[in-house]
Design a protein around this motif. Structure first.
Motif, PDB file in Angstrom:
ATOM      1  N   GLU A 144       0.822  -1.211   0.000  1.00  0.00           N
ATOM      2  CA  GLU A 144       0.000   0.000   0.000  1.00  0.00           C
ATOM      3  C   GLU A 144       0.857   1.262   0.000  1.00  0.00           C
ATOM      4  N   ILE A 145       1.929   1.246   0.783  1.00  0.00           N
ATOM      5  CA  ILE A 145       2.831   2.403   0.818  1.00  0.00           C
ATOM      6  C   ILE A 145       3.460   2.623  -0.551  1.00  0.00           C
ATOM      7  N   ARG A 146       3.865   1.552  -1.216  1.00  0.00           N
ATOM      8  CA  ARG A 146       4.439   1.677  -2.568  1.00  0.00           C
ATOM      9  C   ARG A 146       3.411   2.286  -3.524  1.00  0.00           C
ATOM     10  N   THR A 147       2.184   1.824  -3.454  1.00  0.00           N
ATOM     11  CA  THR A 147       1.125   2.350  -4.322  1.00  0.00           C
ATOM     12  C   THR A 147       0.852   3.821  -4.013  1.00  0.00           C
ATOM     13  N   ILE A 148       0.751   4.152  -2.736  1.00  0.00           N
ATOM     14  CA  ILE A 148       0.526   5.545  -2.339  1.00  0.00           C
ATOM     15  C   ILE A 148       1.665   6.421  -2.843  1.00  0.00           C
ATOM     16  N   ALA A 149       2.899   5.966  -2.645  1.00  0.00           N
ATOM     17  CA  ALA A 149       4.069   6.748  -3.066  1.00  0.00           C
ATOM     18  C   ALA A 149       4.041   6.989  -4.573  1.00  0.00           C
ATOM     19  N   GLU A 150       3.737   5.952  -5.332  1.00  0.00           N
ATOM     20  CA  GLU A 150       3.707   6.069  -6.788  1.00  0.00           C
ATOM     21  C   GLU A 150       2.606   7.037  -7.235  1.00  0.00           C
ATOM     22  N   LEU A 151       1.412   6.846  -6.709  1.00  0.00           N
ATOM     23  CA  LEU A 151       0.293   7.694  -7.113  1.00  0.00           C
ATOM     24  C   LEU A 151       0.445   9.125  -6.612  1.00  0.00           C
ATOM     25  N   TYR A 152       0.939   9.281  -5.394  1.00  0.00           N
ATOM     26  CA  TYR A 152       1.133  10.627  -4.839  1.00  0.00           C
ATOM     27  C   TYR A 152       2.185  11.383  -5.642  1.00  0.00           C
ATOM     28  N   SER A 153       3.252  10.694  -6.043  1.00  0.00           N
ATOM     29  CA  SER A 153       4.291  11.323  -6.866  1.00  0.00           C
ATOM     30  C   SER A 153       3.724  11.757  -8.213  1.00  0.00           C
ATOM     31  N   LYS A 154       2.923  10.903  -8.798  1.00  0.00           N
ATOM     32  CA  LYS A 154       2.305  11.212 -10.091  1.00  0.00           C
ATOM     33  C   LYS A 154       1.357  12.404  -9.948  1.00  0.00           C
ATOM     34  N   PHE A 155       0.564  12.415  -8.873  1.00  0.00           N
ATOM     35  CA  PHE A 155      -0.376  13.506  -8.615  1.00  0.00           C
ATOM     36  C   PHE A 155       0.376  14.815  -8.393  1.00  0.00           C
ATOM     37  N   ALA A 156       1.446  14.770  -7.579  1.00  0.00           N
ATOM     38  CA  ALA A 156       2.225  15.975  -7.290  1.00  0.00           C
ATOM     39  C   ALA A 156       2.889  16.507  -8.557  1.00  0.00           C
ATOM     40  N   ALA A 157       3.401  15.626  -9.397  1.00  0.00           N
ATOM     41  CA  ALA A 157       4.039  16.054 -10.647  1.00  0.00           C
ATOM     42  C   ALA A 157       3.018  16.713 -11.577  1.00  0.00           C
TER      43      ALA A 157
END
Length: 164
Positions: A144-157
């Motif tokens: 879940e942390i990996r998924t959150i990190a990936e999606l949050y990074s994409k959202f922030a970018a």
């Protein structure tokens, strides 16, 4: 934010209308919650900007042994202007938490070091930050942390690209 959400769904051009309304509602509600999170509820006795500056000052010698952070370095790490950092440094110096000195190799540059009192307040608050983040992160699995990190990074970018 919910008034904004209602207005967004009423706008035919809002791309969120192509997704189920509950999905967009969750995103907008989460954004509202995150924007209302106040770091001063985690750290105490110091402002969030002062804490960030002390973090940069404390971290620099770890990466550059025997050297102190410059004002320009701190500003670049925090993505703010040199005058903004200088104001914060003035407050920190008045509190006895940092010392400033002219760089002997470049008289135009000012180097900043943390005092024992500054280190004490920084380390106390760093422990509070670590404790808080550990409690937050502990409710998730590694996946879940990996998924959150990936999606949050994409959202922030995406936000950064659009808002710059």
């Amino acid at each position: 934010m919910f008034c904004l959400a209602d207005m967004l769904w009423a706008d035919e051009e809002f791309i969120g209308n192509t997704y189920p309304q509950e999905v967009c509602a969750k995103i907008l509600h989460s954004m509202e919650k995150l924007s209302s999170v106040r770091p001063d509820r985690v750290i105490e006795g110091i402002s969030p900007s002062e804490f960030s500056v002390l973090c940069c000052i404390s971290d620099y010698p770890r990466k550059n042994p025997g050297s102190a952070a410059s004002v320009a370095y701190i500003a670049s790490q925090m993505n703010v202007s040199v005058p903004m950092v200088s104001r914060t440094l003035r407050f920190l110096q008045e509190k006895g938490w940092i010392e400033r000195s002219v760089d002997e190799n470049d008289r135009r540059s000012v180097r900043v070091t943390i005092t024992d009192a500054g280190r004490e307040i920084f380390e106390k608050n760093m422990k509070r930050v670590v404790f808080t983040l550990n409690k937050i992160i502990s409710v998730f699995t590694e996946e879940e942390i990996r998924t959150i990190a990936e999606l949050y990074s994409k959202f922030a970018a995406a936000m950064e690209n659009q808002l710059r």
